[in-house]
Design a protein around this motif. Structure first.
Motif, mmCIF file in Angstrom:
data_model
loop_
_atom_site.group_PDB
_atom_site.id
_atom_site.type_symbol
_atom_site.label_atom_id
_atom_site.label_comp_id
_atom_site.label_asym_id
_atom_site.label_seq_id
_atom_site.Cartn_x
_atom_site.Cartn_y
_atom_site.Cartn_z
ATOM 1 N N ILE A 10 61.877 39.164 2.582
ATOM 2 C CA ILE A 10 60.728 38.293 2.325
ATOM 3 C C ILE A 10 60.705 38.009 0.831
ATOM 4 O O ILE A 10 60.538 38.928 0.014
ATOM 5 C CB ILE A 10 59.397 38.967 2.747
ATOM 6 C CG1 ILE A 10 59.480 39.540 4.167
ATOM 7 C CG2 ILE A 10 58.241 37.995 2.584
ATOM 8 C CD1 ILE A 10 59.738 38.533 5.256
ATOM 9 N N GLY A 11 60.895 36.731 0.457
ATOM 10 C CA GLY A 11 60.882 36.348 -0.956
ATOM 11 C C GLY A 11 62.260 35.967 -1.448
ATOM 12 O O GLY A 11 63.199 36.754 -1.348
ATOM 13 N N GLY A 15 65.111 38.946 -7.201
ATOM 14 C CA GLY A 15 65.344 40.192 -6.463
ATOM 15 C C GLY A 15 65.784 39.926 -5.031
ATOM 16 O O GLY A 15 66.745 40.542 -4.535
ATOM 17 N N GLN A 302 63.266 44.586 -18.296
ATOM 18 C CA GLN A 302 63.941 45.227 -17.168
ATOM 19 C C GLN A 302 63.434 44.817 -15.787
ATOM 20 O O GLN A 302 63.943 45.326 -14.794
ATOM 21 C CB GLN A 302 63.836 46.757 -17.303
ATOM 22 C CG GLN A 302 64.759 47.316 -18.371
ATOM 23 C CD GLN A 302 66.224 47.043 -18.066
ATOM 24 O OE1 GLN A 302 66.691 47.263 -16.962
ATOM 25 N NE2 GLN A 302 66.956 46.532 -19.039
ATOM 26 N N GLY A 303 62.433 43.938 -15.685
ATOM 27 C CA GLY A 303 61.898 43.628 -14.353
ATOM 28 C C GLY A 303 62.944 43.022 -13.434
ATOM 29 O O GLY A 303 63.176 43.495 -12.311
HETATM 30 C C1 FAD Z 1 56.764 37.469 -19.946
HETATM 31 C C2 FAD Z 1 57.789 38.047 -19.031
HETATM 32 C C3 FAD Z 1 59.075 38.178 -19.518
HETATM 33 C C4 FAD Z 1 60.032 38.806 -18.720
HETATM 34 N N1 FAD Z 1 61.270 38.982 -19.246
HETATM 35 C C5 FAD Z 1 62.183 39.663 -18.540
HETATM 36 C C6 FAD Z 1 63.473 39.897 -19.080
HETATM 37 O O1 FAD Z 1 63.763 39.466 -20.192
HETATM 38 N N2 FAD Z 1 64.389 40.607 -18.335
HETATM 39 C C7 FAD Z 1 64.079 41.078 -17.096
HETATM 40 O O2 FAD Z 1 64.948 41.737 -16.453
HETATM 41 N N3 FAD Z 1 62.863 40.850 -16.532
HETATM 42 C C8 FAD Z 1 61.927 40.152 -17.234
HETATM 43 N N4 FAD Z 1 60.694 39.922 -16.688
HETATM 44 C C9 FAD Z 1 60.388 40.430 -15.341
HETATM 45 C C10 FAD Z 1 60.975 39.574 -14.256
HETATM 46 O O3 FAD Z 1 60.638 38.238 -14.451
HETATM 47 C C11 FAD Z 1 60.473 40.015 -12.877
HETATM 48 O O4 FAD Z 1 60.490 41.410 -12.802
HETATM 49 C C12 FAD Z 1 61.359 39.436 -11.787
HETATM 50 O O5 FAD Z 1 61.265 38.035 -11.766
HETATM 51 C C13 FAD Z 1 60.938 39.987 -10.412
HETATM 52 O O6 FAD Z 1 61.710 39.391 -9.423
HETATM 53 P P1 FAD Z 1 61.256 39.483 -7.897
HETATM 54 O O7 FAD Z 1 62.303 38.756 -7.144
HETATM 55 O O8 FAD Z 1 60.941 40.895 -7.558
HETATM 56 O O9 FAD Z 1 59.853 38.733 -7.833
HETATM 57 P P2 FAD Z 1 59.537 37.196 -8.078
HETATM 58 O O10 FAD Z 1 60.416 36.616 -9.110
HETATM 59 O O11 FAD Z 1 58.053 37.138 -8.292
HETATM 60 O O12 FAD Z 1 59.902 36.489 -6.705
HETATM 61 C C14 FAD Z 1 59.118 36.659 -5.555
HETATM 62 C C15 FAD Z 1 59.429 35.541 -4.589
HETATM 63 O O13 FAD Z 1 58.746 35.797 -3.387
HETATM 64 C C16 FAD Z 1 58.069 34.623 -2.958
HETATM 65 N N5 FAD Z 1 56.908 35.062 -2.183
HETATM 66 C C17 FAD Z 1 55.768 35.623 -2.657
HETATM 67 N N6 FAD Z 1 54.939 35.925 -1.654
HETATM 68 C C18 FAD Z 1 55.571 35.556 -0.511
HETATM 69 C C19 FAD Z 1 55.213 35.624 0.873
HETATM 70 N N7 FAD Z 1 54.037 36.140 1.265
HETATM 71 N N8 FAD Z 1 56.092 35.180 1.804
HETATM 72 C C20 FAD Z 1 57.317 34.661 1.402
HETATM 73 N N9 FAD Z 1 57.674 34.548 0.095
HETATM 74 C C21 FAD Z 1 56.828 35.015 -0.834
HETATM 75 C C22 FAD Z 1 57.724 33.903 -4.235
HETATM 76 O O14 FAD Z 1 57.495 32.514 -4.018
HETATM 77 C C23 FAD Z 1 58.961 34.165 -5.080
HETATM 78 O O15 FAD Z 1 59.976 33.215 -4.849
HETATM 79 C C24 FAD Z 1 59.709 39.268 -17.424
HETATM 80 C C25 FAD Z 1 58.433 39.075 -16.911
HETATM 81 C C26 FAD Z 1 57.471 38.491 -17.719
HETATM 82 C C27 FAD Z 1 56.079 38.330 -17.162
#
Ligand code: FAD
Length: 397
Positions: A10-11, A15, A302-303
């Motif tokens: 999901i998503g 990640g 690191q996110g």
């Molecule tokens: C200011 C800032 C700077 C950053 N800089 C860095 C960096 O330099 N290096 C680094 O490693 N990290 C960085 N990060 C962190 C990083 O951006 C996040 O940790 C990362 O994007 C997380 O990825 P994710 O796939 O877990 O979540 P997300 O990128 O939030 O993706 C989640 C996905 O799930 C989808 N979704 C949500 N809810 C649902 C649902 N109910 N059903 C279906 N789909 C859904 C969304 O539309 C989205 O596409 C930064 C964050 C911030 C705020």
């Protein structure tokens, strides 16, 4: 493998797509369910530290990512007003030290490299998950349009406001950290000559700090300006900000920084949230990954890196015991929780150190850093050796 497991993610963020690619490479059937009508990332930069680059290499996307990335020679920390160098380190030595380079890139370029590797076929768009459950037969997800899927495992990679996390562990709101950011992108050919050397640069000041670095082969400069507030708490990456407010907030900071802001047409503003570390990510055959599991402050960059590592480790554990997915998910969380917890808590501590309000506290911090640099000239900026040395393909399980 007796039967190819089916995994639903999901998503479709960084990640979710990294996990999908890692599972595909292990011959596991995967579908990604993304709520948005198309895959997209906000116009902003992301730092990919050596551990992230090693994980991207394991996913077969390192070359695609490097084609649009930027590799700064140095990382420099400057004092907010004078520009005096507080600390610096040589990034161009990281490839030899840690086995992969330290890069900066546009988030859209990273997402596109992962999407191209996964292919469009397994990705279902306009699919907003509203509930996930798990029983002895499998894991189940329900979507806002009334559809449902059943899979051998469901992985919640749905970000900081995760619906999967709420389904599995109950509602618990992310914690407002007291930090607000503006971010902007400027074409480097629009910057006054010599304004922003191609170093990754941080400016540390009272109650705030600013970071800037190049992305997209150096064609764009990405900046993020952090400040402290209790007054504004909206967590949205696409809310347009006001450049006049940025100029007011950083009045008195170094003129080069103000010139960088002045050269920026548009900025975006958002409030930073994180989560308390969880003791468990898994319920039966459903688990979490990325920000849904361990949303953290960006102060160790690191996110996204941790989300990509999660995907590699998850796939290798499922491939080890494809006939016992519930146990594979338990091993996955046991391998990942200690590392991500330490980074979540470490990123919080960094925020406090970057923004010290009193001149005396800043002097003590700067002296401590200078002494450390004297004794350990090759140390990483935030004592992050243990983060960068990790290789998800080697150390993940
Ligand atoms: C200011 C800032 C700077 C950053 N800089 C860095 C960096 O330099 N290096 C680094 O490693 N990290 C960085 N990060 C962190 C990083 O951006 C996040 O940790 C990362 O994007 C997380 O990825 P994710 O796939 O877990 O979540 P997300 O990128 O939030 O993706 C989640 C996905 O799930 C989808 N979704 C949500 N809810 C649902 C649902 N109910 N059903 C279906 N789909 C859904 C969304 O539309 C989205 O596409 C930064 C964050 C911030 C705020």
């Amino acid at each position: 493998m007796a039967r190819v497991p089916k995994i639903a993610i999901i998503g479709g963020g960084i990640g979710g797509l990294a996990a999908a690619r890692a599972l595909q490479l292990r011959g596991i059937e995967v579908t990604v369910h993304e709520q948005a009508p198309r895959l997209s990332e906000v116009g902003a930069g992301v730092v990919t530290t050596p551990n992230a680059m090693k994980a991207l290499r394991a996913l077969g996307v390192e070359d695609a990512v490097l084609a649009s990335a930027f590799a700064s020679r140095r990382q420099v920390v400057r004092s907010w007003r004078s520009g005096r160098i507080i600390d610096q380190t040589r990034l161009d030595r990281y490839r030899d030290r840690f086995g992969a380079p330290f890069c900066t890139m546009h988030r859209g370029d990273l997402l596109e490299a992962l999407r191209a590797a996964v292919g469009d076929a397994p990705i279902r768009l306009n699919a907003r998950c509203v509930e996930v459950s798990s029983d002895a037969r499998g894991a189940h997800a329900r979507f806002a349009d009334g559809s449902a899927v059943e899979a051998d495992a469901i992985v919640g990679a749905d970000g900081i406001h995760s619906a999967v996390r709420t389904s599995l562990f109950g509602a618990e709101h992310p914690r407002f950290t007291g930090y607000v950011c503006w971010r902007g992108l400027v074409a480097t050919d629009r910057l006054p000559q010599g304004l922003a050397p191609p170093d990754m640069t941080a400016w540390w000041g009272p109650h705030g700090h600013v970071v800037h670095y190049h992305v997209r082969r150096g064609e764009l400069l990405n900046w993020v300006a952090h400040t402290e507030t209790v007054a504004w708490t909206e967590e949205s990456w696409s809310r347009e900000g006001d450049m006049d407010e940025v100029m007011r907030t950083y009045a008195g900071w170094n003129p080069k920084l103000l010139a960088l802001f002045a050269a920026t047409e548009r900025c975006y503003k958002w409030a930073l949230y994180d989560r308390e570390p969880l003791d468990h990510w898994t319920v039966g055959r459903a688990t979490l990954l990325g920000d849904s599991a361990h949303a953290m402050l960006p102060y160790l960059a690191q996110g996204a890196a941790q989300a990509i590592e999660d995907g590699c480790v998850l796939a290798s554990e499922i491939a080890r015991t494809p006939d016992d997915i519930a146990t594979a998910l338990q091993r996955y969380e046991a391998l990942r929780i200690p590392r991500t917890r330490r980074i979540q808590l470490g990123a919080r501590a960094r925020g406090r150190d970057n923004h010290l309000p009193s001149a005396w506290a800043r002097l003590k911090r700067d002296t401590r850093l200078a002494l450390r640099r004297w004794f350990r000239p090759n140390a990483t900026l935030h004592q992050a050796e243990w983060i960068f040395a990790y290789d998800a393909a080697r150390d993940g399980g």
